[in-house]
Design a protein around this motif. Sequence first.
Motif, PDB file in Angstrom:
ATOM      1  N   CYS A   1      -1.392   5.891  -2.466  1.00  0.00           N
ATOM      2  CA  CYS A   1      -2.411   4.871  -2.710  1.00  0.00           C
ATOM      3  C   CYS A   1      -3.448   4.974  -1.602  1.00  0.00           C
ATOM      4  O   CYS A   1      -3.205   5.596  -0.571  1.00  0.00           O
ATOM      5  CB  CYS A   1      -1.800   3.473  -2.771  1.00  0.00           C
TER       6      CYS A   1
ATOM      7  N   THR B   1       8.524   7.945  -0.415  1.00  0.00           N
ATOM      8  CA  THR B   1       7.501   7.728   0.604  1.00  0.00           C
ATOM      9  C   THR B   1       6.290   7.088  -0.049  1.00  0.00           C
ATOM     10  O   THR B   1       5.801   7.585  -1.067  1.00  0.00           O
ATOM     11  CB  THR B   1       7.081   9.056   1.258  1.00  0.00           C
ATOM     12  N   VAL B   2       5.831   5.965   0.504  1.00  0.00           N
ATOM     13  CA  VAL B   2       4.571   5.367   0.069  1.00  0.00           C
ATOM     14  C   VAL B   2       3.507   5.799   1.073  1.00  0.00           C
ATOM     15  O   VAL B   2       3.561   5.435   2.243  1.00  0.00           O
ATOM     16  CB  VAL B   2       4.674   3.833  -0.012  1.00  0.00           C
ATOM     17  N   LEU B   3       2.577   6.596   0.630  1.00  0.00           N
ATOM     18  CA  LEU B   3       1.569   7.215   1.486  1.00  0.00           C
ATOM     19  C   LEU B   3       0.219   6.549   1.283  1.00  0.00           C
ATOM     20  O   LEU B   3      -0.306   6.518   0.168  1.00  0.00           O
ATOM     21  CB  LEU B   3       1.453   8.711   1.157  1.00  0.00           C
ATOM     22  N   ARG B   4      -0.340   6.028   2.348  1.00  0.00           N
ATOM     23  CA  ARG B   4      -1.716   5.534   2.293  1.00  0.00           C
ATOM     24  C   ARG B   4      -2.637   6.686   2.647  1.00  0.00           C
ATOM     25  O   ARG B   4      -2.605   7.211   3.768  1.00  0.00           O
ATOM     26  CB  ARG B   4      -1.922   4.376   3.274  1.00  0.00           C
ATOM     27  N   THR B   5      -3.463   7.088   1.708  1.00  0.00           N
ATOM     28  CA  THR B   5      -4.292   8.272   1.896  1.00  0.00           C
ATOM     29  C   THR B   5      -5.632   7.977   2.550  1.00  0.00           C
ATOM     30  O   THR B   5      -6.254   8.862   3.130  1.00  0.00           O
ATOM     31  CB  THR B   5      -4.581   8.948   0.542  1.00  0.00           C
TER      32      THR B   5
ATOM     33  N   GLU C   1      -3.115  -2.144  -1.142  1.00  0.00           N
ATOM     34  CA  GLU C   1      -2.277  -1.504  -2.163  1.00  0.00           C
ATOM     35  C   GLU C   1      -0.909  -1.143  -1.581  1.00  0.00           C
ATOM     36  O   GLU C   1       0.133  -1.373  -2.207  1.00  0.00           O
ATOM     37  CB  GLU C   1      -2.978  -0.256  -2.701  1.00  0.00           C
ATOM     38  N   ARG C   2      -0.917  -0.579  -0.384  1.00  0.00           N
ATOM     39  CA  ARG C   2       0.352  -0.226   0.259  1.00  0.00           C
ATOM     40  C   ARG C   2       1.185  -1.472   0.539  1.00  0.00           C
ATOM     41  O   ARG C   2       2.415  -1.459   0.391  1.00  0.00           O
ATOM     42  CB  ARG C   2       0.098   0.536   1.562  1.00  0.00           C
TER      43      ARG C   2
ATOM     44  N   GLY D   1      -4.919  -0.322   2.309  1.00  0.00           N
ATOM     45  CA  GLY D   1      -3.846  -1.057   2.952  1.00  0.00           C
ATOM     46  C   GLY D   1      -3.293  -2.157   2.073  1.00  0.00           C
ATOM     47  O   GLY D   1      -2.084  -2.401   2.051  1.00  0.00           O
TER      48      GLY D   1
ATOM     49  N   LEU E   1       3.073  -2.435  -2.450  1.00  0.00           N
ATOM     50  CA  LEU E   1       4.119  -1.479  -2.824  1.00  0.00           C
ATOM     51  C   LEU E   1       5.262  -1.399  -1.817  1.00  0.00           C
ATOM     52  O   LEU E   1       6.270  -0.753  -2.087  1.00  0.00           O
ATOM     53  CB  LEU E   1       3.503  -0.083  -2.982  1.00  0.00           C
ATOM     54  N   ARG E   2       5.130  -2.031  -0.668  1.00  0.00           N
ATOM     55  CA  ARG E   2       6.124  -1.831   0.399  1.00  0.00           C
ATOM     56  C   ARG E   2       7.468  -2.452   0.071  1.00  0.00           C
ATOM     57  O   ARG E   2       8.508  -1.950   0.499  1.00  0.00           O
ATOM     58  CB  ARG E   2       5.596  -2.401   1.713  1.00  0.00           C
TER      59      ARG E   2
ATOM     60  N   GLY F   1      -2.512   2.286  -7.481  1.00  0.00           N
ATOM     61  CA  GLY F   1      -3.421   1.375  -6.812  1.00  0.00           C
ATOM     62  C   GLY F   1      -4.321   0.717  -7.839  1.00  0.00           C
ATOM     63  O   GLY F   1      -3.950   0.546  -9.001  1.00  0.00           O
TER      64      GLY F   1
END
Length: 218
Positions: free
Chosen positions: A17, A38-42, A22-23, A20, A26-27, A74
């Motif tokens: 995603c 793994t939840v990755l904030r790009t 969005e993350r 922040g 999802l956390r 997201g």
Amino acid sequence: MTAGTGTPAPAPLLIACALGIERLALRGGLGGAAGPVTVLRTGMGPQAAERAVTRALGGVLPGPGGETAVIATGFCAGLAPGMHPGDLVVADETRDPAGRTECAGVELLAKELARVAPRRVIHTGPLVGSDHVVRGAERGALHAAGALAVDMESAATLRSAVRAGARPVAAVRVVVDAPEHELVRIGTLRGGISAFRVLRTVLPAFFEWHRSLLLPRR
């Protein structure tokens, strides 16, 4: 391999995603996954997404990066008249000027999303990528070209994922604004709050999609 069993370790799942907020949505609720998640904030934009996903699949993630399944998620902007904040979009493909990427398990994802978010409208179709926020007439033009929704990262995320190695990919987005409901700032208007709440519900559907890839149904 899994220690003590002699069987291969389950392939990881990467959920990408941009924002922040969005993350944050999802956390929670990572329990129940079929393998490492793994939840990755790009970061925002296609270039940031491409860099982050390429780096993650190049060895930063635990486990066999070449087998990692990838979901882009997201918020997005709906393009079709009648769409509302909080609607869900399941991409059957992502598009941008660099090309198209087909998504895996589209019907399963839509079915599982209907189960975990039964009050939400679910749309399935092409998700187009842009390098800027799309508004007004440009939104209509993208819809006329066949796109259902637009965001800035999904197409770059999936393209980067398959370029790093063959793997299943998907994109699920929550509509945060639509032609009749344009959003000014995420989190301050009702549409943004609704989309945030919906995004918090999607993880079980992602996990079932991932599980179906590891253990194909008969």
